[in-house]
Design a protein around this motif. Structure first.
Motif, mmCIF file in Angstrom:
data_model
loop_
_atom_site.group_PDB
_atom_site.id
_atom_site.type_symbol
_atom_site.label_atom_id
_atom_site.label_comp_id
_atom_site.label_asym_id
_atom_site.label_seq_id
_atom_site.Cartn_x
_atom_site.Cartn_y
_atom_site.Cartn_z
ATOM 1 N N ASP A 159 0.835 -1.206 0.000
ATOM 2 C CA ASP A 159 0.000 0.000 0.000
ATOM 3 C C ASP A 159 0.871 1.259 0.000
ATOM 4 N N THR A 160 0.700 2.103 -1.013
ATOM 5 C CA THR A 160 1.499 3.332 -1.091
ATOM 6 C C THR A 160 0.594 4.561 -1.084
ATOM 7 N N SER A 161 -0.579 4.412 -0.495
ATOM 8 C CA SER A 161 -1.560 5.516 -0.582
ATOM 9 C C SER A 161 -1.060 6.793 0.079
ATOM 10 N N TYR A 162 -0.249 6.676 1.126
ATOM 11 C CA TYR A 162 0.243 7.919 1.725
ATOM 12 C C TYR A 162 1.245 8.624 0.815
ATOM 13 N N LEU A 163 2.228 7.880 0.332
ATOM 14 C CA LEU A 163 3.239 8.492 -0.537
ATOM 15 C C LEU A 163 2.593 9.148 -1.752
ATOM 16 N N GLN A 164 1.497 8.554 -2.198
ATOM 17 C CA GLN A 164 0.836 9.097 -3.384
ATOM 18 C C GLN A 164 0.139 10.429 -3.122
ATOM 19 N N THR A 165 0.066 10.829 -1.869
ATOM 20 C CA THR A 165 -0.496 12.156 -1.571
ATOM 21 C C THR A 165 0.581 13.232 -1.620
ATOM 22 N N LEU A 166 1.842 12.794 -1.769
ATOM 23 C CA LEU A 166 2.954 13.757 -1.746
ATOM 24 C C LEU A 166 3.351 14.185 -3.157
ATOM 25 N N MET A 167 3.356 15.489 -3.392
ATOM 26 C CA MET A 167 3.707 16.030 -4.697
ATOM 27 C C MET A 167 5.147 15.706 -5.047
ATOM 28 N N GLY A 168 6.039 15.821 -4.072
ATOM 29 C CA GLY A 168 7.444 15.559 -4.317
ATOM 30 C C GLY A 168 7.665 14.132 -4.803
ATOM 31 N N TYR A 169 7.019 13.203 -4.135
ATOM 32 C CA TYR A 169 7.140 11.792 -4.519
ATOM 33 C C TYR A 169 6.629 11.563 -5.937
ATOM 34 N N ASN A 170 5.449 12.040 -6.216
ATOM 35 C CA ASN A 170 4.842 11.825 -7.532
ATOM 36 C C ASN A 170 5.600 12.541 -8.645
ATOM 37 N N ALA A 171 6.042 13.750 -8.379
ATOM 38 C CA ALA A 171 6.780 14.501 -9.392
ATOM 39 C C ALA A 171 8.102 13.804 -9.699
ATOM 40 N N ARG A 172 8.751 13.301 -8.654
ATOM 41 C CA ARG A 172 10.028 12.622 -8.857
ATOM 42 C C ARG A 172 9.847 11.331 -9.637
ATOM 43 N N ARG A 173 8.840 10.552 -9.259
ATOM 44 C CA ARG A 173 8.594 9.293 -9.954
ATOM 45 C C ARG A 173 8.252 9.546 -11.425
ATOM 46 N N ALA A 174 7.431 10.541 -11.684
ATOM 47 C CA ALA A 174 7.050 10.854 -13.062
ATOM 48 C C ALA A 174 8.270 11.322 -13.850
ATOM 49 N N ALA A 175 9.064 12.189 -13.249
ATOM 50 C CA ALA A 175 10.262 12.707 -13.920
ATOM 51 C C ALA A 175 11.212 11.564 -14.260
ATOM 52 N N LEU A 176 11.469 10.678 -13.288
ATOM 53 C CA LEU A 176 12.398 9.572 -13.533
ATOM 54 C C LEU A 176 11.876 8.634 -14.612
ATOM 55 N N SER A 177 10.581 8.462 -14.640
ATOM 56 C CA SER A 177 9.982 7.603 -15.655
ATOM 57 C C SER A 177 10.229 8.158 -17.059
ATOM 58 N N ILE A 178 10.071 9.469 -17.190
ATOM 59 C CA ILE A 178 10.306 10.099 -18.492
ATOM 60 C C ILE A 178 11.788 10.104 -18.828
ATOM 61 N N ILE A 179 12.616 10.424 -17.835
ATOM 62 C CA ILE A 179 14.061 10.506 -18.064
ATOM 63 C C ILE A 179 14.637 9.169 -18.497
ATOM 64 N N GLU A 180 14.064 8.095 -17.973
ATOM 65 C CA GLU A 180 14.535 6.759 -18.347
ATOM 66 C C GLU A 180 14.453 6.568 -19.871
ATOM 67 N N LEU A 181 13.322 6.928 -20.434
ATOM 68 C CA LEU A 181 13.153 6.802 -21.885
ATOM 69 C C LEU A 181 13.974 7.850 -22.625
ATOM 70 N N PHE A 182 14.072 9.029 -22.023
ATOM 71 C CA PHE A 182 14.870 10.104 -22.608
ATOM 72 C C PHE A 182 16.313 9.643 -22.830
ATOM 73 N N LEU A 183 16.896 9.035 -21.804
ATOM 74 C CA LEU A 183 18.279 8.563 -21.885
ATOM 75 C C LEU A 183 18.452 7.597 -23.054
ATOM 76 N N GLU A 184 17.474 6.741 -23.228
ATOM 77 C CA GLU A 184 17.535 5.739 -24.278
ATOM 78 C C GLU A 184 17.442 6.385 -25.670
ATOM 79 N N ARG A 185 16.446 7.248 -25.821
ATOM 80 C CA ARG A 185 16.182 7.828 -27.136
ATOM 81 C C ARG A 185 17.187 8.896 -27.562
ATOM 82 N N LEU A 186 17.754 9.593 -26.571
ATOM 83 C CA LEU A 186 18.688 10.676 -26.907
ATOM 84 C C LEU A 186 20.139 10.199 -26.916
ATOM 85 N N ALA A 187 20.358 8.933 -26.555
ATOM 86 C CA ALA A 187 21.721 8.398 -26.535
ATOM 87 C C ALA A 187 22.394 8.512 -27.899
#
Lengths: 180, 180
Positions: free
Chosen positions: B43-71
Motif C-alpha cells: 500500500d502506497t496511498s500515503y506516498l501518493q499524496t505527496l507532490m514531491g514523490y509523484n513529481a520525482r517518480r514521473a520525472a524519472l519515468s520520463i528521463i529513463e526513456l529520454f536517456l535511451e532515445r537521446l543516446a
DNA sequence: TATTGTTATACTCTATAACTATA
DNA sequence: TATAGTTATAGAGTATAACAATA
C-alpha cells in the motif's frame, strides 16, 4: 534503435520572441560589436513544453525544502519513502520495497541496516519464505514516522501554496497517469 | 529550526485498507505463525499524496526513456537542456545558464568543454564584459538540436499518452506554479 | 533452475572551497 | 570589493556483476 526519423516538421517550440539582439544599454555608449550578441532575459519556452523538465524542476524544488525540514529526523527522501512504506505495510520485504519504490536491491541493503541500527525497524523471519525477511517499524520508528509524515505533508502544502486544493488533487492524479 | 510542532492531528493518509494480515494461501498448508504477517499488495496511498514523490517518480519515468532515445545524439538530460538553451539564446553566458537551469558553475565547466570539443558550440568574447564568455551553437550543433528536440518532444508525447492535450497543458502549467 | 538478500565496486551526479582575471 | 569562470575534490546517488542461502 539506429536513427530517429528525420523531422519533416519543425519542433513544436515557436522560435520565441528573441530579445532584441545586439547591445542594450551598450548602444548608448559605443558602437555595436560585429557579431556577438548578448542575452538580456533567457528564453526557456521550449524546455517549458517538456514534461520531464518541468516534473524534474518541480520535484527538485520540493526535495530541497524536504531535505531541510526532515533533517531533524535524520531522514532523506529515500529513507522517508522506505520507512513510510514499512510503517504502512508491516512485514513487507526488501524485494517488495524495491519493486514498489523503484530501488535497486544493493542500494537498499545499507539503508535498511542503518534504519535497523537506529532502532527504527526490526527484521523478522518471513512466515513462509526462508529467504525473505519481513520488515517492521518499531514503536520508536512508528512514533518518528507519525511526526515525519506530518512535517512532510505540511511542507508540501507550503510548496504548493499557489495551487488550490482542487488543482493539487488534479496534479497528483495527472502525475500518476505518467508513471503508474 | 529545532523541533517541528507536535502533531495534534493525525497525518492526512487514511490507515488504508490493510490486506488481511496473516497468511494467505499458507492458511491451507499449515498453522499461522505467531506474529509475522506478510504483505500481499504493498500500500502506497500515503506516498501518493505527496507532490514531491509523484513529481520525482514521473520525472524519472520520463528521463529513463529520454536517456535511451537521446543516446544516439550523445546527449543526457542536462546536456540537452544546456544545448537547447544555447540554441534558443545565442550569446548566453555560463552564469545565465546556471541561474536558468539551476546548475552549479563548477559542474557546467566540463559540460561546456565537452560540447565545444564535439564542435557543437563556440565560445565568443562577450560584447561588453571581459570576464564573461558568450556561448553559441555551431551549424553542426544547431542541426543536431533540431533533431534532438524533435525526438524529445516525440518521446514525451509517448510517455504522456494517457493524457489528453488539455490535461497535458494543465499539468505543465501546474508544475510551473510549483518551481517558478 | 529461479529468487532473496548480500558484497564489492565502479560510475555518475552534486556540492564546497579556493583560485584568476576582470569589473 | 564583487563577479565570471575555473580547478580540485569530496560526498551522495546509482549502476552492474557475482555470490550464498533458500525455493
Amino acid at each position: 534503435m539506429a536513427k530517429p526519423p528525420l523531422p519533416s516538421e519543425k519542433p513544436l517550440a515557436k522560435p520565441a520572441p528573441q530579445p532584441k539582439s545586439g547591445a542594450r544599454r551598450a548602444a548608448a555608449t559605443k558602437a555595436l560589436p560585429p557579431s556577438a550578441p548578448s542575452v538580456d532575459k533567457v528564453d526557456t519556452s521550449y524546455l517549458q513544453t517538456l514534461m520531464g523538465y518541468n516534473a524534474r524542476r518541480a520535484a527538485l524544488s520540493i526535495i530541497e525544502l524536504f531535505l531541510e525540514r526532515l533533517a531533524p529526523y535524520g531522514l532523506k527522501p529515500v529513507d522517508f519513502s522506505v520507512m513510510s512504506t514499512i510503517q504502512h505495510n508491516p512485514g513487507v520485504t526488501s524485494r517488495q520495497l524495491c519493486m514498489t519504490l523503484n530501488l535497486l536491491p544493493p542500494n537498499l541493503v545499507g539503508l535498511i541496516q542503518s534504519l535497523e541500527a537506529r532502532g527504527l525497524i526490526e527484521r523478522k523471519p518471513h512466515p513462509h519464505d526462508g529467504r525473505a525477511v519481513g520488515l517492521h517499524a518499531t514503536p520508536k520508528g512508528q512514533a518518528l514516522m507519525v511526526q515525519a509524515e506530518f512535517t512532510a505533508t505540511e511542507l508540501e502544502l507550503e510548496k504548493t501554496a499557489k495551487l488550490s486544493a482542487a488543482q493539487r488533487k488534479t496534479l497528483l492524479a495527472l502525475l500518476q497517469k505518467i508513471y503508474l
